[in-house]
Every structure is written in C-alpha cells, then in structure tokens.
Design a protein around this motif. Sequence first.
Motif, PDB file in Angstrom:
ATOM      1  N   GLU A 114       1.068  -1.203   0.239  1.00 45.80           N
ATOM      2  CA  GLU A 114      -0.077  -0.048   0.090  1.00 45.80           C
ATOM      3  C   GLU A 114       0.791   1.369   0.192  1.00 45.80           C
ATOM      4  N   ASN A 115       2.040   1.052   0.605  1.00 44.87           N
ATOM      5  CA  ASN A 115       2.839   2.504   0.518  1.00 44.87           C
ATOM      6  C   ASN A 115       3.690   2.366  -0.752  1.00 44.87           C
ATOM      7  N   SER A 116       3.766   1.446  -1.321  1.00 38.39           N
ATOM      8  CA  SER A 116       4.315   1.501  -2.842  1.00 38.39           C
ATOM      9  C   SER A 116       3.464   2.055  -3.868  1.00 38.39           C
TER      10      SER A 116
ATOM     11  N   ALA B  88       3.515   9.422  11.862  1.00 33.79           N
ATOM     12  CA  ALA B  88       4.290  10.177  10.822  1.00 33.79           C
ATOM     13  C   ALA B  88       3.800   9.693   9.537  1.00 33.79           C
ATOM     14  N   THR B  89       3.166  10.646   8.719  1.00 33.37           N
ATOM     15  CA  THR B  89       2.379  10.285   7.707  1.00 33.37           C
ATOM     16  C   THR B  89       2.540  11.669   6.780  1.00 33.37           C
ATOM     17  N   SER B  90       2.661  11.412   5.213  1.00 29.20           N
ATOM     18  CA  SER B  90       2.615  12.568   4.362  1.00 29.20           C
ATOM     19  C   SER B  90       1.112  12.696   3.715  1.00 29.20           C
ATOM     20  N   LYS B  91       0.362  11.966   4.405  1.00 30.38           N
ATOM     21  CA  LYS B  91      -0.912  11.738   3.425  1.00 30.38           C
ATOM     22  C   LYS B  91      -2.310  12.570   4.367  1.00 30.38           C
ATOM     23  N   LEU B  92      -1.896  12.871   5.432  1.00 34.17           N
ATOM     24  CA  LEU B  92      -3.080  13.806   6.182  1.00 34.17           C
ATOM     25  C   LEU B  92      -2.195  15.093   6.891  1.00 34.17           C
TER      26      LEU B  92
ATOM     27  N   GLY C  63      -2.935   4.513   2.853  1.00 34.72           N
ATOM     28  CA  GLY C  63      -2.624   4.573   4.278  1.00 34.72           C
ATOM     29  C   GLY C  63      -3.043   6.209   4.663  1.00 34.72           C
ATOM     30  N   PHE C  64      -2.781   6.232   5.907  1.00 33.58           N
ATOM     31  CA  PHE C  64      -3.092   7.675   6.436  1.00 33.58           C
ATOM     32  C   PHE C  64      -3.057   7.814   7.774  1.00 33.58           C
ATOM     33  N   ARG C  65      -2.798   6.643   8.537  1.00 32.87           N
ATOM     34  CA  ARG C  65      -2.506   6.681  10.002  1.00 32.87           C
ATOM     35  C   ARG C  65      -1.026   6.867  10.459  1.00 32.87           C
ATOM     36  N   GLY C  66      -0.224   6.713   9.386  1.00 26.22           N
ATOM     37  CA  GLY C  66       1.353   6.848   9.736  1.00 26.22           C
ATOM     38  C   GLY C  66       1.540   5.852  10.887  1.00 26.22           C
ATOM     39  N   GLU C  67       1.057   4.811  10.805  1.00 32.23           N
ATOM     40  CA  GLU C  67       1.238   3.658  11.847  1.00 32.23           C
ATOM     41  C   GLU C  67       2.274   2.675  11.428  1.00 32.23           C
ATOM     42  N   ALA C  68       2.076   2.093  10.100  1.00 30.47           N
ATOM     43  CA  ALA C  68       2.605   0.983   9.861  1.00 30.47           C
ATOM     44  C   ALA C  68       3.934   0.860   9.998  1.00 30.47           C
ATOM     45  N   LEU C  69       4.877   1.780   9.309  1.00 29.58           N
ATOM     46  CA  LEU C  69       6.263   1.413   9.477  1.00 29.58           C
ATOM     47  C   LEU C  69       6.660   1.581  10.794  1.00 29.58           C
ATOM     48  N   ALA C  70       6.188   2.551  11.790  1.00 33.30           N
ATOM     49  CA  ALA C  70       6.501   2.486  13.116  1.00 33.30           C
ATOM     50  C   ALA C  70       6.273   1.047  13.818  1.00 33.30           C
TER      51      ALA C  70
HETATM   52  P1  ADP Z   1       0.957   5.686   6.114  1.00 29.86           P
HETATM   53  O1  ADP Z   1       1.118   5.136   4.954  1.00 29.86           O
HETATM   54  O2  ADP Z   1      -0.681   5.813   7.045  1.00 29.86           O
HETATM   55  O3  ADP Z   1       1.135   7.392   6.006  1.00 29.86           O
HETATM   56  P2  ADP Z   1       3.179   4.668   7.029  1.00 29.86           P
HETATM   57  O4  ADP Z   1       3.823   4.258   8.318  1.00 29.86           O
HETATM   58  O5  ADP Z   1       2.728   3.334   6.185  1.00 29.86           O
HETATM   59  O6  ADP Z   1       2.002   5.524   7.371  1.00 29.86           O
HETATM   60  O7  ADP Z   1       4.150   5.411   6.076  1.00 29.86           O
HETATM   61  C1  ADP Z   1       4.786   6.491   6.865  1.00 29.86           C
HETATM   62  C2  ADP Z   1       5.114   7.565   5.680  1.00 29.86           C
HETATM   63  O8  ADP Z   1       6.493   7.044   4.906  1.00 29.86           O
HETATM   64  C3  ADP Z   1       4.161   7.783   4.644  1.00 29.86           C
HETATM   65  O9  ADP Z   1       3.212   8.681   4.514  1.00 29.86           O
HETATM   66  C4  ADP Z   1       5.186   8.088   3.535  1.00 29.86           C
HETATM   67  O10 ADP Z   1       5.199   9.491   3.237  1.00 29.86           O
HETATM   68  C5  ADP Z   1       6.383   7.392   3.585  1.00 29.86           C
HETATM   69  N1  ADP Z   1       6.557   6.071   3.180  1.00 29.86           N
HETATM   70  C6  ADP Z   1       6.428   4.797   3.199  1.00 29.86           C
HETATM   71  N2  ADP Z   1       6.607   3.704   2.426  1.00 29.86           N
HETATM   72  C7  ADP Z   1       6.960   4.530   1.374  1.00 29.86           C
HETATM   73  C8  ADP Z   1       7.216   4.246  -0.063  1.00 29.86           C
HETATM   74  N3  ADP Z   1       7.376   2.901  -0.415  1.00 29.86           N
HETATM   75  N4  ADP Z   1       7.773   5.562  -0.928  1.00 29.86           N
HETATM   76  C9  ADP Z   1       7.538   6.442  -0.585  1.00 29.86           C
HETATM   77  N5  ADP Z   1       7.428   6.750   0.663  1.00 29.86           N
HETATM   78  C10 ADP Z   1       7.072   5.998   1.565  1.00 29.86           C
END
Ligand code: ADP
Length: 618
Positions: free
Chosen positions: A46-48, A90-94, A107-114
């Motif tokens: 989903e991030n990709s 941390a998210t760039s989406k909201l 995504g939008f919660r900024g939780e997945a990678l953490a």
């Molecule tokens: P979310 O997707 O809810 O924003 P994530 O924890 O999944 O939260 O990701 C955090 C942020 O990291 C994203 O908002 C995006 O800005 C950046 N990011 C994550 N994966 C990628 C990727 N594959 N390519 C570019 N940016 C990414």
Amino acid sequence: MGKNQKTVNEDQMTDIIRLLPDSLANQIAAGEVVQRPASVVKELIENSLDAGAGEIQVIIRDAGKSSIQIMDNGTGMSVTDARMCFERHATSKLKTSEDLYAIRTMGFRGEALASVAAVAQVELKTRRAEDELGTLIVIEGSIFKKQEPAACNPGTSILVKNLFYNVPARRNFLKSAPIEMKHIIDEFQYHALGMPESSMRLFHNDLEIYNLPAGKLGKRIVNLFGKNYQEQLVTCHEDTDHVKVWGYIGKPEYAKKTRGEQFLFVNKRYIRNNYLNHAVITAYEGLLPPDYFPFYTLFLELDPAHVDVNVHPTKTEVKFIDERAVYSVIRTVVKQALGTHSIIPSIDFSNDVNYSLDSKLGGASASRTMADLNYERLRSGEFQNLRNWETVFEGLTERVAGAGPEIAGGKAGSSPEISTDAENFPGIVSPATFQLHNRFILSQIRSGLMIIDQAAAYQRISYEKFMKNLMDRSGNAQRLIFPVTIELNPTDLSLVMEIMGEINNLGFEVETFGGKSVIINGIPSGMNNFSEKEIFENLIEQFKLNRDKLKLDIQENLARSLSRYASSRYIKKLREEEQGLLIDQLFACANPNYTPTGEPVYTIFTLNQIDDLLKKKS
Ligand code: ADP
Ligand code: MG
C-alpha cells in the motif's frame, strides 16, 4: 502487585501513571496493525502504491518468517523523511482534519512503518529521482542502528527480517508456512486486482509465483487466475450520481463450491462487507445451485466523504453513509449484466472496463461494451433480446421478417406465447437449425455453432411466462370440459387453500370442494400434454420441496415448480418451425442463458474452438 511496587522508588510511590516508552507503545500498536507476515506485505504494498509506483516486487522467504522485501519505483523519500517515516503518527498523507474525510490514499494513519520496525529488523533504502544519493536506514525493535547515504535506484526498498524476533509469544503464534503464505498470496491478489495499472511480481524462496504486467483489469484477472477465466467474465458498469460501479462478474455456471474469489473494492481499497456481498449473490438468484459462489471483482467509487475507512486499523472494514443505496445499485448492476451477457459470448479485451480513478465520463464512454449498450436499452424500456440476437444470429433477419407481428414486433416485456403446435405459425421462413436426438437444437451463428438444450429452453420460457402471469394476475386458464376432483390430505389441503389465489393467478382454475377435495376447472394454457391430476399433484409436491429446501417465496416457487414440470416432457421431435419459434421465444426472455435453477440453456462453440477440436495432433 506488592512486589512490583518495590521497584518503584520512593517519591513516585503516590503517582503511578507513566508514559509508555515509544518502543513499547509501538510494539503494542503493532499488535493491531501487524498480525502476521501478510499484514506487513499489505502495508508495504500500500505504501508503494501510495508512492505512485508503477512497478512493485514482493520477495518472500519462508512464508515471510525469515524475510519480506518490497521494492518499488515510486517517489522515494528524502533523508529526513526516511528517518521520519518510522515515527509513530508520521504520515505525508494527512495534513488537516478535513483530509480525513477525503481520503484517496491507502494509508493515512502513519502507523505501519513504526509498527513494523517495532517488531522486526528493518532495512530501508530509498532515493528520490532528483537526489543523487539515497539513504540507508537500519532499525531494529524501534532502535535506529544505522543511517548513511547509499547508492540505489530511485524508489524504495524495504526489507523486513525476522518478524516478531523480539516478541516470542507472537512469533510462536504464527501458523505453518503454507498457511502464512496463503495469507500473503491473498493480500498480493487483492492489490494486484485493485491496481492493474502497476506491474507486480511475487517471489517465494526464489521461485517466481506471479509476474503480472501492467494492463487492464480483464487481463489482470486472467493473469492471476488462469486463461480459462477469459470466457467466464461478464462486464459490469454503471454510473449513478451517488456511486460508480464497474468490474467483472463470473457467469453462474462457473461458480464454485468454495468462497474466496469474491473481491470488492471501494475507492480502489479492497474491503470485506457481508451486506454488499449479499447484494451480488442475490442478484444471481435462481441462477446458482445452493451454496455455490460466483467470481466477482467489483469496484465502487464514491465520494470519500460518504465512506469511513477509519473504522478499523487494517481498513478492510469500512462504513458507508448510505449502505442501502449502494446495495441496491450493486444488485441492479449485477442483475442487468447477467441478463445481457448472452449477447457477447466471450469478452472482448480491447473493450476493457478498466477505468482509472479519475477518468472522466467521456473517457469512460469511449470504452463502453456491447453489454453496456444493451443495458442502456433495457433501462429505457426498449430492450429486446431478439434485436440484439440478430447481431449474432445469421439468417434470423429473414425469419423474423416472415414471422408476423406476434414474434418480431412483440412489445418489450410481453410474454411469449408458448405453443408446441406449429400449425399456428404458418409461413415462417425456415431457420438454420437442426435437431439432434430430440433433445438439442443446433444452429449456425456468426461466431460458430450454438447448441441449445431444448427442455432447458422450454423451462426458461415457461418460467418467465408463469412469473408474468403471477405478477400481472393474468394467467389464462384452458377450461376443462370435464372438471377433475382431487382428494388431498389435510396438510396439503390447507397448503392449497393458503396459496389458492396464487395458483389461480398462475393460470389454474381451482376451488375447494367438500371438506377434503379441490376441483380443477382449468389448467394453464400450453399444458395440455399432461393429465390435470398429474400436473396439480406434481406442482404441490415440488412446491413443498422447494419451500423446505430453498425457502423460495410463493410466486418464485410456483413458477419454478410448474416450469420444471412443463419441461420434463420436452424431449421430443420438433419441426423446423417449432425449433425456430423456440429460439425466438428463448431470446425474448429476460434471461435466456439459464434455467430458473441455474443450468445453462445453451452453449456456443466458436469456429476457432471447432478448429482446435479437429486439429491433427502430430
Ligand atoms: P501511512 O501510509 O499511513 O502514511 P506509514 O507508516 O505506512 O504510514 O508510512 C509513513 C510515511 O512514509 C508515508 O506517509 C510516506 O510518506 C512514507 N513512505 C512509506 N513507504 C513509502 C514508499 N514505499 N515510498 C515513498 N514513501 C513512503
Ligand atoms: Mg502506509
């Protein structure tokens, strides 16, 4: 309790609330987002996709227990973002709270990678196209181990090793490799279907499982599920003010006894929703044997403000503001697609219904299929299968021309009269048909050969006629010169009394007689080959069976029961005129393709298929 408190030092004794350390908070949050390797696959794909990737590779080892790697050619991240992305929230989406009501990203919660970084060893390599050097970050159990510039391709690669290495209880909880891999493949499929515009590959232990080129939805389905899906797909497409629906559904005869190929997307997000699933399944009503599940891949697009995707961390459950309206649109679209698909024997993949999210109406109409056009006519009330039929059926034009107004010019929706008596239809130009063993009618059509099961066709025709009788209360009885009295047991008698009105609407003329019997004064027209007693008794028997087994409503049940019986003797010699008439009546039906119980009425062999059959194999 007492023991634990000893570890707390004196001045903290009174205040006992503490903030959780980040690593622990992340681990707890991870419990919601990351349940198993497949959850990681989902979040990373989903991030990709959110990063606009046109190419995604998913590389799995040991069903994701050893490692999961996702590589994309998306936007990549700056040095700061690469560091930031592992922070919670941390998210760039909201940016503002309003954005929450206009979500178009996965995504939008900024939780997945953490979360992932809290419970695994993660290596991130990322570079934006405009940067010369990328960034490498290693983070394990929320602790940054390394950050340095790195040479890499534009885009992002994330390697997740040893999931749950620091949470043994959860690691032990993982299922066997085949089961975990099945979950991964499911996730991969959802996204592959949701985003056919991106090319996607999946590897497991160096074995390539899928290599899906970017393309249209139809092609993607075939690439995922097999070439034989090509002939089972029917296009769906409808725009209303409120919701747009498009995609493919499977023809009923390909339905399977197991679930698992039902895919529903809302604004490109795969979702699960029993209520809307029900809308699709009930549209197949009468076309599927009980407990069979049809394939479908349907996309809904609606104003994000009308959908709440924030009801669950994994976002596969969503809430609709007006779920009932969505339900009824889906049901109608699927019904219509099923009713019209006979017209295109197999899908023309150049006319794919693969619209991108932002495609304008103009763009969409450019790729309208024939089924769409038929649907349009159906909606405007002008639809006649007969008309469309001409486009496939060679020679029909002359036949219809000679057939007289009762066939060719019949009003849409008017019930075809059934008669087995060819004397009633003189002067019909002979159709290109041939009868085989008193059971099948063969006919030349444009694309090849059509084989019609004559009894099945008769059953469909009778069913629609009986249904119409019931709806309009217009059943015509053929009055008997000698009325017949039938004695019934008390249960059957009370059943008959209960549904007497409907039985008479169907075309009978029945009334109770004395305390134990009914008297039959007339039977539905066209049924004069049967003994009245037989017809009536069989109808009641079949009705009871259907009621107990299928829980059909009274009208559906009566129409099905009687049409089944009517067709049971329709294995007999038909004259050429009768064959032609049967075909005309069949294709004047709302759904000529299946019997009311879901058996196919006819099949088509294309010239290519016939060629293949006759090819010498040496
Ligand atoms: P979310 O997707 O809810 O924003 P994530 O924890 O999944 O939260 O990701 C955090 C942020 O990291 C994203 O908002 C995006 O800005 C950046 N990011 C994550 N994966 C990628 C990727 N594959 N390519 C570019 N940016 C990414
Ligand atoms: Mg995300």
